[in-house]
Design a protein around this motif. Structure first.
Motif, short mmCIF file in Angstrom:
data_model
loop_
_atom_site.label_atom_id
_atom_site.label_comp_id
_atom_site.label_asym_id
_atom_site.label_seq_id
_atom_site.Cartn_x
_atom_site.Cartn_y
_atom_site.Cartn_z
N LEU A 111 1.14 -1.02 0.06
CA LEU A 111 0.07 -0.13 -0.16
C LEU A 111 0.45 1.26 -0.28
O LEU A 111 0.81 2.61 -0.16
N GLY A 112 2.45 0.93 0.44
CA GLY A 112 3.34 2.08 0.49
C GLY A 112 2.70 3.47 2.09
O GLY A 112 2.80 4.27 1.52
N VAL A 113 2.52 2.18 2.87
CA VAL A 113 2.04 3.48 3.85
C VAL A 113 3.23 3.06 4.93
O VAL A 113 3.97 2.06 4.57
N PRO A 114 3.33 4.03 5.72
CA PRO A 114 4.40 3.65 6.78
C PRO A 114 4.00 2.09 8.28
O PRO A 114 2.33 1.97 8.09
N GLN A 115 4.55 1.95 8.48
CA GLN A 115 4.14 0.54 9.39
C GLN A 115 4.59 0.43 10.51
O GLN A 115 5.78 0.88 10.48
N VAL A 116 4.07 -0.11 11.49
CA VAL A 116 4.58 -0.22 13.28
C VAL A 116 4.47 -1.44 13.94
O VAL A 116 3.13 -1.66 13.54
N GLY A 117 5.31 -2.12 13.75
CA GLY A 117 4.82 -3.76 13.82
C GLY A 117 5.17 -3.71 15.59
O GLY A 117 5.85 -3.17 16.27
N PHE A 118 4.28 -4.67 16.44
CA PHE A 118 4.34 -5.43 17.51
C PHE A 118 3.93 -4.29 18.07
O PHE A 118 4.53 -3.71 19.50
N ALA A 119 3.06 -3.20 17.73
CA ALA A 119 2.41 -2.16 19.33
C ALA A 119 2.07 -2.68 20.70
O ALA A 119 0.62 -4.08 20.35
N ARG A 120 1.82 -2.33 22.11
CA ARG A 120 0.90 -2.28 22.39
C ARG A 120 0.41 -1.20 23.38
O ARG A 120 -0.15 -1.74 24.48
N LYS A 121 0.59 -0.20 22.72
CA LYS A 121 -0.39 1.09 22.76
C LYS A 121 -0.74 1.51 21.31
O LYS A 121 0.24 2.06 20.53
N VAL A 122 -1.75 1.44 20.81
CA VAL A 122 -2.04 2.77 20.26
C VAL A 122 -2.83 3.75 20.44
O VAL A 122 -4.23 3.52 20.84
N GLU A 123 -2.66 5.38 19.96
CA GLU A 123 -3.33 6.15 20.73
C GLU A 123 -4.16 7.19 19.00
O GLU A 123 -2.73 7.47 18.34
N ALA A 124 -4.82 7.81 19.02
CA ALA A 124 -5.43 8.90 17.85
C ALA A 124 -4.84 9.91 18.27
O ALA A 124 -4.74 10.49 19.35
N VAL A 125 -3.67 10.75 17.86
CA VAL A 125 -4.12 11.72 17.34
C VAL A 125 -4.06 12.53 16.45
O VAL A 125 -3.83 11.80 15.46
N ASP A 126 -3.87 14.30 16.41
CA ASP A 126 -4.29 14.92 14.99
C ASP A 126 -3.53 14.01 13.76
O ASP A 126 -2.52 14.10 13.79
N GLY A 127 -4.57 13.42 13.16
CA GLY A 127 -3.60 12.67 11.54
C GLY A 127 -2.73 11.90 11.72
O GLY A 127 -2.41 11.55 10.81
N ALA A 128 -2.51 11.32 13.21
CA ALA A 128 -1.63 10.28 13.16
C ALA A 128 -2.44 9.23 14.13
O ALA A 128 -3.47 9.26 14.90
N VAL A 129 -1.27 8.31 14.19
CA VAL A 129 -1.56 8.13 15.19
C VAL A 129 0.00 7.39 15.94
O VAL A 129 0.58 7.13 15.38
N ARG A 130 -0.49 7.28 17.79
CA ARG A 130 0.64 7.47 18.43
C ARG A 130 0.66 5.89 18.94
O ARG A 130 0.22 5.56 19.51
N CYS A 131 2.22 5.53 18.72
CA CYS A 131 2.36 3.68 18.86
C CYS A 131 3.24 3.72 19.70
O CYS A 131 4.23 3.34 19.89
N GLU A 132 3.17 2.38 20.34
CA GLU A 132 4.03 2.36 22.21
C GLU A 132 4.49 0.99 21.62
O GLU A 132 3.03 0.26 21.33
N ARG A 133 6.16 0.33 22.23
CA ARG A 133 6.21 -0.69 21.56
C ARG A 133 7.28 -1.53 22.76
O ARG A 133 7.87 0.31 23.05
N SER A 134 6.93 -2.15 23.14
CA SER A 134 8.82 -2.20 24.73
C SER A 134 9.44 -2.99 23.65
O SER A 134 9.72 -4.25 22.65
N MET A 135 10.42 -2.34 23.42
CA MET A 135 12.52 -2.90 22.85
C MET A 135 12.50 -2.99 24.68
O MET A 135 12.25 -2.88 25.44
N ASP A 136 13.72 -4.86 24.14
CA ASP A 136 14.41 -5.41 25.08
C ASP A 136 14.11 -3.65 26.55
O ASP A 136 13.71 -4.33 27.54
N GLU A 137 14.83 -3.01 26.38
CA GLU A 137 15.02 -2.07 27.73
C GLU A 137 14.57 -1.08 28.20
O GLU A 137 14.62 0.07 28.19
N MET A 138 13.68 -0.89 26.38
CA MET A 138 12.78 0.73 26.66
C MET A 138 12.21 0.49 26.01
O MET A 138 11.66 -0.53 25.46
#
Lengths: 259, 435, 97
Positions: free
Chosen positions: A136-163
């Motif tokens: 589709l030619g769109v950006p991708q976020v993998g393994f999100a553990r939180k997804v929030e809608a913000v103006d015209g975007a989504v804010r995603c959180e993901r757990s990396m080993d120690e951060m």
């Protein structure tokens, strides 16, 4: 926000028996994938907070049980659904499924966000989400553990080993979610009844303008057998203390316990 | 309140049979099943007598996923170290069409649920009904979780425990005297081994009941049914007998009911039957055994009771039936609801045809015929003395010892005098005349 | 799976599928057990051997392995049990039986 959730029908793995190393899938119910439910729950929460629609999209891969699964998605809270069913899809591999899903998303009137589980409950290749994003030619976020809608975007959180990484991507985008993100709701009887009248689009490959040759499997499954467990059948004798010593020594020798 | 024409509580054989008939007639019907699928919470011994129900929904049974058509009937009396088996094989058991089949419920009920779906009925799995809604003595719908759904009529096919109907005051709570516990293992064996062990032609099955040294003198027995690629081996034991045993047990007696099956399986007479098998599942269920006296009111304003919930099951010692009764009661429930719908009268009077049809059919007639059986079976000698005595007598007849052997008549007569000519047996024979 | 002629009851239950709820569907009024009951029929009748007295003599039930037969409920004449079926997606799920 108009959201598409890509879902798959899976045999209920907890109900599969193994007989002579082969899975017995006869009489095993098919269900919406566990992680797909997390994706759908994410979509429902986003929609309920910010408005919009949810369309559940699934590819049949020759499985007629898809109709039941799609009803499950509608009962959980999707507003409508689209099913791509075509004999050519039997045995489709992740690349083919992604191609079909991307074509289906394009055919839908509008889509801001495509959600996936991080992998399917059965084969767990984890390929389909990223592949669809690429097509589709769109950006991708993998393994999100939180997804929030913000103006015209989504804010995603993901757990990396120690951060914990927080990413913001402009819409349209694709996101795959992990199981910790939420506890999927169990549809109530009323929602199950109402799901009956929600619209379900039925498409073939021709409807999507996808050539049957393009979805021919390029992967062959050679074997699919349960792991064989081999036990050593070592019996320790003597007093309890002697047995314990012998047992610990054996574990050290096997490298199970460190020196 | 959202409303449908008919809600069926419980997607077992009674509920599905009712829903099939209703959906076929275009009645809006919704079956609520608490398991993952129909059959996921059900257990059978496992045999379904098809002859009594073949005329209902005749199109169904040709393609039903039965396990094996029962060609051989065996009853084994287990004495102390001696056993006697009576084996009956008849061409007519498996003549076209066969009279009975072994069945496994996960497969069978799922298939019937699919058939209901094909007719346009809605079967909702994973949906537990929490209450029957009652208003001015009339059942007006159900509650599941937060949702209340109304219905012109509710078919209560909730199973033997009657949790909902007893709470709503439609039926009494189940009591130990009227129920037995059945539990079994499904043991996988190759079809060829099954056919060799029970002398069966391919596709044919055997049904074997065991009396005597199985239930520690309690009311009950053992059973064995051959499926396609497995056998169902289990024990049935009366709940009242179990409770009385618990009352009498000494504190140090750590025996538990589940061990009856293990001990049964370990008997030298049973071991060769299960040798080489792989246990694939363990299951247990309550069984209604109260006979006609324990059948509750079958219909009232806005509801019908069907299947085990209505106590429609019959243990007649040699024939054990329930699934045919369930399917028949579901069929008649559907007929009654169709008639009530035509008159737009779902009151007790409008649904009265249900009980009348059951009374006119084998369901209540056979239960009536067997009305003395539950009392008869409370006699512990049936499960101790007689299996032992029969086996002892025959063992002596077949015994050749080191010394001189008495004549056949003398041996037989001695055994009969010893074990069968006493006031106890005369009394038992007298009470048996009514079964 | 096992081809032993007899198996431990836990091993038998291990062959079955149990979908676990967080809430128990059997609740024991242990005060009733302690003060009114001497027979303890539940210990004998349960085909899954789920009832146990703990170290303090209190009745407990390992409801997670319940086969949902209802025998304990029917046999508990002291009415110490609040016995419901597990919620919709939970509890034992037979694949053959």
């Amino acid at each position: 926000m108009d959201i598409v959730v890509c879902v798959k029908t899976n045999p209920d793995l907890q109900m599969v028996r193994v007989k002579n190393r082969e899975a017995v899938v006869e009489a095993v119910p098919y269900k919406l994938g566990d992680l797909d439910k997390n994706a759908l729950e994410t979509a429902i929460q986003l929609r309920d907070a910010a408005g919009g629609t949810i369309t559940a999209v699934s590819v049949a891969e020759g499985n007629r049980k898809i109709r039941e699964t799609i009803k499950e998605a509608l009962a959980m809270g999707a507003d409508s659904a689209a099913v791509v069913d075509d004999p050519a899809l039997a045995g489709a591999d992740p690349a083919a499924v992604a191609a079909v899903l991307a074509a289906a998303v394009k055919k839908l009137p509008g889509c801001d966000l495509v959600l996936f589980g991080e992998g399917s409950t059965d084969n767990y290749s984890g390929q389909v989400g990223p592949r669809v994003a690429e097509l589709l030619g769109v950006p991708q976020v993998g393994f999100a553990r939180k997804v929030e809608a913000v103006d015209g975007a989504v804010r995603c959180e993901r757990s990396m080993d120690e951060m914990i990484e927080t990413l913001e991507v402009a819409l349209p985008a694709a996101v795959t979610v992990v199981s910790e993100i939420n506890e999927p709701r169990i549809p109530s009887l009323m929602h199950i009844m109402k799901a009956k009248s929600k619209p379900v689009e039925e498409w073939t490959l021709a409807d999507l303008g996808v050539d049957a040759g393009a979805v021919a499997a390029r992967r062959e499954i050679v074997s699919n057998l349960a792991e064989e467990q081999d036990r050593k059948h070592v019996l320790f004798e003597g007093s309890a203390a002697e047995q314990a010593d012998a047992f610990v020594n054996a574990l050290i020798k096997e490298g199970v316990l460190g020196r | 309140m959202e409303k449908v024409e008919c809600i069926v509580v419980g997607g077992g054989l009674a509920g599905l049979s009712a829903a099939y008939g209703l959906a076929d007639a275009g009645v809006e019907v919704m079956v609520l099943e608490r398991g993952d699928y129909s059959g996921a919470k059900n257990v059978t011994g496992g045999r379904l007598y098809a002859s009594p129900i073949r005329s209902f929904y005749p199109e169904l049974w040709e393609e039903a996923p039965f396990e094996r058509a029962v060609a051989r009937e065996l009853v084994t009396m287990l004495g102390d170290g001696a056993q006697t088996t009576i084996e009956v094989a008849s061409d007519r058991f498996t003549a076209d069409p066969p009279q009975s089949y072994t069945v496994l419920r996960a497969r069978f009920d799922q298939w019937l649920a699919e058939k209901v779906g094909e007719k346009g009925g809605m079967v909702v799995p994973n949906m537990k009904v929490d209450a029957l809604l009652r208003e001015e003595g009339r059942i007006i719908g159900i509650r599941a979780g937060e949702d209340e759904i109304g219905a012109d009529v509710v078919i209560v096919a909730e199973g033997v425990l009657r949790l909902l109907s007893s709470e709503a005051g439609l039926a009494a709570e189940p009591v130990d005297r009227d129920h037995a516990l059945g539990f079994k293992e499904v043991i996988e064996l190759p079809p060829g081994v099954i056919e060799d062990r029970w002398h069966l032609n391919p596709g044919e099955g055997a049904a074997q009941l065991f009396l005597g040294n199985v239930t520690d003198g309690m009311l009950g027995g053992g059973f064995l049914y051959t499926n396609k690629e497995s056998i169902s081996l289990g024990v049935v034991v009366g709940m009242k007998a179990m409770r009385e045993r618990a009352e009498k047990a000494k504190p140090q007696d750590a025996s538990e009911s589940y061990q009856l099956l293990d001990r049964f399986k370990a008997l030298p007479q049973i071991r060769p039957l299960v040798a080489g098998g792989t246990v694939a599942e363990y299951s247990a269920h309550a069984i209604p055994e109260g006979g006609i006296a324990a059948v509750p009111k079958l219909a009232g304003d806005g509801y019908l009771m069907a299947g085990d919930a209505a106590g429609l099951a019959l243990n007649a010692l040699i024939t054990v039936r329930g699934m045919d009764f369930a399917i028949a009661s579901g069929y008649y429930a559907a007929e009654a609801v169709k008639a009530a719908k035509a008159r737009a009268d779902f009151s007790a009077a409008g649904l009265a045809g249900y009980e009348a049809s059951l009374r006119g059919s084998f369901v209540l007639k056979d239960l009536q015929t067997a009305s003395q059986i539950p009392a008869f079976m409370e006699n512990p000698r049936l499960f101790t003395h007689y299996p032992r005595a029969v086996s002892r007598l025959l063992e002596q007849i077949y015994t050749v010892g080191p010394g001189p052997t008495p004549g056949l008549f003398k041996t037989a007569w001695g055994g009969i005098r010893r074990d069968f000519m006493n006031t106890g047996t005369v009394k038992d024979a007298w009470s048996a005349r009514r079964i | 799976m096992s081809d032993e002629s007899t198996m431990k009851i836990d091993a038998k239950l291990g062959l079955d599928v149990f979908k676990l709820d967080k809430e128990p569907h059997i609740v024991i009024d242990t005060e009733v057990c302690r003060t009114l009951c001497v027979d303890r029929a539940c210990l004998y009748v349960c085909p899954a051997s789920l009832y146990e007295l703990d170290d303090t003599g209190r009745m407990t039930v390992n409801w997670e392995g319940c086969l949902e037969c209802g025998t304990c409920m029917i046999c508990c004449d002291k009415r110490a049990l609040t016995w419901k079926y597990p919620r919709g997606p939970y509890g034992v799920q037979y694949r053959m039986s």
